[in-house]
Design an enzyme around this catalytic site. Sequence first.
Site, short mmCIF file in Angstrom:
data_model
loop_
_atom_site.label_atom_id
_atom_site.label_comp_id
_atom_site.label_asym_id
_atom_site.label_seq_id
_atom_site.Cartn_x
_atom_site.Cartn_y
_atom_site.Cartn_z
N LYS A 87 -19.65 -76.13 29.78
CA LYS A 87 -18.74 -76.83 28.85
C LYS A 87 -19.07 -78.32 28.91
O LYS A 87 -19.02 -78.94 29.98
CB LYS A 87 -17.31 -76.55 29.29
CG LYS A 87 -16.28 -76.72 28.21
CD LYS A 87 -14.95 -76.17 28.74
CE LYS A 87 -13.86 -76.25 27.72
NZ LYS A 87 -12.55 -75.92 28.31
C1 E4P Z 1 -10.20 -75.68 25.89
O1 E4P Z 1 -11.08 -74.92 26.27
C2 E4P Z 1 -9.18 -76.27 26.72
O2 E4P Z 1 -9.27 -75.73 28.02
C3 E4P Z 1 -7.78 -75.97 26.29
O3 E4P Z 1 -7.70 -75.01 25.28
C4 E4P Z 1 -6.87 -77.13 26.17
O4 E4P Z 1 -5.58 -76.68 25.87
P1 E4P Z 1 -4.28 -77.58 26.03
O5 E4P Z 1 -4.24 -78.54 24.90
O6 E4P Z 1 -3.14 -76.60 25.97
O7 E4P Z 1 -4.41 -78.29 27.36
#
Ligand code: E4P
Length: 218
Positions: A87
């Site tokens: 990522k």
């Molecule tokens: C994406 O992969 C992130 O981990 C995630 O979806 C962020 O979500 P949030 O806005 O609920 O923290």
Amino acid sequence: MKFFIDTANLEEITEANDLGILDGVTTNPSLMAKENITGKDAIIKHYKDICHIVNGPVSAEVITTDYKGMIEEGTRLSDLHHNIVVKVPMTPEGIKAIRYFSENKIRTNCTLIFSAGQAILAAKAGATYVSPFVGRLDDISADGIGLIAQIRRIYDNYNFETQILAASVRHPMHIIDCAEIGADVMTGPLKAIMQLAHHPLTDSGLAKFLADFEKGNK
Ligand code: E4P
């Protein structure tokens, strides 16, 4: 649409996996910290534990921000297990790193996407997944689901192979809207996934069926 769970909690990952509908996992440094997973060795062990539970892509986020550091860290993460997807944040250095990983057959998830322009750059760099954050856009009164639809149209115009991974999904309607638009993947919390199963007419209908069975079999 594939279902990923957005957590580093092993119990929740196991519960979703046991349902038989889980296709993968996304994590981020905040989710790791929430589970008190700190320090390099603990984090690496945790990624391996997740990979042993789920037979599908597991996003592991780099925490370095320069190109060279991302390449080194991402390569190490990818070597941990064949399920790992690196990522990478949407930054100019991140775009260069995604291009490198793409040329070296390492799968990537370009994260922190908040605009169609960023999604175009990620696709052109060869990202495997692009993660637009639906809920965080809604939080600032912008249109998170609208962005998913816009990226879908753009990617379809050019047959980009990058998969749209709708992230920051917060509730069941986000999931349904993403499916209607044609997002390739959604990642959300266990609660939002489980809420899809519930309907008051299902509950009352089941209660009635069971009560009628009891009456008929007295
Ligand atoms: C994406 O992969 C992130 O981990 C995630 O979806 C962020 O979500 P949030 O806005 O609920 O923290």
